[in-house]
Enzyme design. Structure first.
Site, PDB file in Angstrom:
ATOM      1  N   ILE A  11       2.775  -2.512   4.126  1.00 16.94           N
ATOM      2  CA  ILE A  11       1.864  -2.274   3.008  1.00 16.94           C
ATOM      3  C   ILE A  11       1.870  -0.800   2.625  1.00 16.94           C
ATOM      4  O   ILE A  11       1.771   0.075   3.491  1.00 16.94           O
ATOM      5  CB  ILE A  11       0.427  -2.694   3.384  1.00 16.94           C
ATOM      6  CG1 ILE A  11       0.396  -4.179   3.716  1.00 16.94           C
ATOM      7  CG2 ILE A  11      -0.554  -2.354   2.272  1.00 16.94           C
ATOM      8  CD1 ILE A  11      -0.891  -4.642   4.350  1.00 16.94           C
ATOM      9  N   CYS A  12       1.960  -0.545   1.330  1.00 19.58           N
ATOM     10  CA  CYS A  12       1.813   0.814   0.807  1.00 19.58           C
ATOM     11  C   CYS A  12       0.397   0.931   0.259  1.00 19.58           C
ATOM     12  O   CYS A  12       0.071   0.376  -0.787  1.00 19.58           O
ATOM     13  CB  CYS A  12       2.838   1.064  -0.294  1.00 19.58           C
ATOM     14  SG  CYS A  12       2.692   2.700  -1.022  1.00 19.58           S
ATOM     15  N   LEU A  13      -0.440   1.601   0.995  1.00 18.34           N
ATOM     16  CA  LEU A  13      -1.835   1.798   0.616  1.00 18.34           C
ATOM     17  C   LEU A  13      -2.212   3.213   1.021  1.00 18.34           C
ATOM     18  O   LEU A  13      -2.181   3.550   2.203  1.00 18.34           O
ATOM     19  CB  LEU A  13      -2.714   0.763   1.331  1.00 18.34           C
ATOM     20  CG  LEU A  13      -4.182   0.713   0.985  1.00 18.34           C
ATOM     21  CD1 LEU A  13      -4.404   0.369  -0.485  1.00 18.34           C
ATOM     22  CD2 LEU A  13      -4.888  -0.315   1.864  1.00 18.34           C
TER      23      LEU A  13
END
Length: 175
Positions: free
Chosen positions: A83-85
Site C-alpha cells: 500500500i502507498c499511503l
C-alpha cells in the site's frame, strides 16, 4: 506511556489478533479479518477488502505495517497487497508521514480515503468529512506518483475500461 504494542502483549486473549511465526518477538500482528472495509460509493462500490496490520513494539514512534489481503486493481495498492499511503511512511518530506500523534484510527481513515479519492468530483466538497479527508490525505487524490503504475496509466487512458477491470476484480476477489 501505554502503547498499543504493550497492551497487545498483556492482552493475549484479544479477539482478532494473532502472533505470526514469520515475525519476530518484537512485532504483534493484528488481523482485521472480522473488520472489513465495505465501500458503498465510487469505483470500489460493493467490494469487501481485508487488511492486515503489524504493530511493532516501537509503535507509536514508528508506523504500523499494513497489507491489503484482498486482490485489487488500484493505483495505490499493488496486486500483492503493498500500500502507498503517506501516513504509513516513517519519513516523509511533505509532512504527511507518520508521527507519534497518529493513531490506528488515522490509518483506517487513510485506507478509506484510498477508496474514495478517485470520485472526489462527485462528492460535495463542502462536506466536513470530505474536507477533513482531503486535508489529511490530499496526496491520495493524485495519481501522478502511483505504486501500481499500470493501474494508474489504465485509469488515465480509459476510465470506463478501468472501472470494468475494478468491477471484475471485485466480483472475483472482494465479495
Amino acid at each position: 506511556m501505554l502503547t498499543l504494542a504493550s497492551k497487545l502483549k498483556r492482552d493475549d486473549g484479544l479477539k482478532g489478533s494473532r502472533t505470526s511465526a514469520t515475525t519476530s518477538d518484537s512485532t504483534r500482528r493484528v488481523s482485521v479479518r472480522d473488520k472489513l472495509l465495505v465501500k458503498d460509493e465510487g469505483y470500489y462500490q460493493g467490494g469487501k477488502f481485508q487488511f492486515e496490520t503489524e504493530v511493532p513494539d516501537a509503535y507509536n514512534m514508528v508506523p504500523p505495517k499494513v497489507k491489503c489481503l484482498t486482490r485489487i486493481w488500484h493505483p495505490n495498492i499493488t496486486e500483492t497487497g503493498e500500500i502507498c499511503l503517506s501516513l504509513l511512511r516513517e519519513h516523509s518530506i511533505d509532512g504527511t508521514g507518520w508521527a507519534p500523534t497518529r493513531t490506528l484510527k488515522d490509518v483506517v481513515w487513510g485506507l478509506n480515503s484510498l477508496f474514495t479519492g478517485e470520485d472526489c468530483d462527485s462528492r460535495q466538497a463542502d462536506s466536513p468529512v470530505f474536507t477533513l479527508s482531503f486535508s489529511l490525505f490530499k496526496d491520495l487524490l493524485n495519481f501522478d506518483d502511483p505504486l501500481n503504475i499500470e493501474a494508474a496509466e489504465h485509469h488515465l487512458r480509459d476510465k470506463e475500461d478501468f472501472r470494468n477491470k475494478v468491477d471484475d476484480y471485485i466480483k472475483r476477489y472482494a465479495r
